[in-house]
Design an enzyme around this catalytic site. Structure first.
Site, PDB file in Angstrom:
ATOM      1  CG  HIS A 142      -0.070   0.234   2.518  1.00  0.00           C
ATOM      2  ND1 HIS A 142       0.746  -0.882   3.038  1.00  0.00           N
ATOM      3  CD2 HIS A 142      -0.089   1.204   3.148  1.00  0.00           C
ATOM      4  CE1 HIS A 142       1.136  -0.200   4.281  1.00  0.00           C
ATOM      5  NE2 HIS A 142       0.649   0.990   4.348  1.00  0.00           N
ATOM      6  CG  ASP A 144       1.717   5.170   4.561  1.00  0.00           C
ATOM      7  OD1 ASP A 144       1.148   4.369   4.710  1.00  0.00           O
ATOM      8  OD2 ASP A 144       3.017   5.402   5.238  1.00  0.00           O
ATOM      9  CG  HIS A 198       5.082   1.036   2.592  1.00  0.00           C
ATOM     10  ND1 HIS A 198       4.575   2.296   2.025  1.00  0.00           N
ATOM     11  CD2 HIS A 198       4.390   0.886   3.865  1.00  0.00           C
ATOM     12  CE1 HIS A 198       3.768   2.889   2.913  1.00  0.00           C
ATOM     13  NE2 HIS A 198       3.805   2.068   4.042  1.00  0.00           N
ATOM     14  NE  ARG A 208       9.645  -5.480  11.183  1.00  0.00           N
ATOM     15  CZ  ARG A 208       8.613  -4.766  10.579  1.00  0.00           C
ATOM     16  NH1 ARG A 208       7.556  -5.072  10.440  1.00  0.00           N
ATOM     17  NH2 ARG A 208       9.201  -3.474   9.985  1.00  0.00           N
TER      18      ARG A 208
END
Length: 269
Positions: A142, A144, A198, A208
């Site tokens: 996607h 931002d 990203h 994580r």
């Protein structure tokens, strides 16, 4: 403040029991709270992640999560957000300044170079160890929808960016932050700055976590290619939209949003 501290508290939040986290669940039409990423609807794989979004003060939600230490945790996040806001403003003006654009050229910025009623959020992300990472995705690819994002990804790899048709892993660097150019900078610069595609991948062995500061203009701000960057040889590529309108379009078209808005012949018919 120490950037490591914000990741410690984020990990602490996500390791709470599920029933405890659900006490601070994000409402269906709301923005703040615990829940799964809304862009998961666009993912063909299983989304192996959870998130917590902070818009404004986290006090009420944190009061539901921690009976005793919520004030301490609130102050940690509020201090971090304050520092990220300063950094985001500085970065934005440096980026626009490199194109010859200054504060007087941006209608929704005040004389102090700060954005009046700027919209911002902290997005906390958790990517647990996954038994079959090839069949899952931490966060679907996607861009931002804001001006820019500042990502603290800790010391575990997982963030990838699209470059020349392939996905490149962004290795964590101690003390470093990742800056993602958002859709609105792409529009303001008339495509001179490109938004960054990203995604987040998962692994078999490590849990994580990451923290992203999402920086945007006032929700009613009108976004269009800046006048200094357009002319007879460089016509505007995008129409004027408010950020609120843009978010509505993004919810429908996702990664094809900018293409759907293009004023030239590349827009879909």
């Amino acid at each position: 403040m120490s950037k490591a501290k914000i990741l410690v508290v984020t990990r602490c939040l996500f390791t709470l029991p599920t029933e405890q986290k659900l006490k601070a669940a994000r409402p269906p039409t709301g923005f703040s709270g615990y829940g799964f990423h809304r862009i998961s609807a666009f993912c063909e794989k299983l989304m192996w992640s959870e998130g917590f979004t902070i818009v404004g003060s986290p006090l009420e939600h944190f009061r539901q999560l921690w009976l005793e230490d919520y004030l301490k945790f609130c102050s940690i996040f509020e201090e971090y957000e304050k520092e990220m806001k300063k950094l985001a403003e500085r970065l934005m003006w440096l980026m626009l300044g490199s194109l010859g654009v200054f504060k007087e050229d941006v209608k929704w910025a005040n004389p102090n170079s700060e954005l009046e009623a700027a919209s911002a959020a902290l997005q906390l992300n958790s990517y647990p160890a996954c038994p079959n990472p090839d069949r899952a995705m931490g966060l679907v690819d996607h861009t931002d929808s804001n001006l820019l994002s500042i990502v603290h990804q800790g010391n575990i790899s997982g963030l990838q960016v699209l470059r020349d048709g392939g996905w490149i892993m962004i290795p964590p660097i101690p003390g470093a932050l990742v800056i993602n150019v958002g859709d609105l900078i792409h529009i303001l610069s008339n495509g001179l700055y490109h938004n960054v595609f990203h995604r987040a991948v998962v692994n078999r062995t490590h849990h994580r976590v990451s923290v992203a500061y999402l920086y945007g203009p006032p929700i009613s701000a009108e976004i269009s290619p800046l006048s200094k960057l357009v002319g007879p040889s460089h016509p505007p590529l995008y129409p004027t939209v408010t950020w609120k309108e843009y978010l509505g379009i993004k919810a429908k078209f996702n990664n094809k949003t900018l293409l759907s808005l293009r004023l030239d012949d590349t827009s879909p018919k």
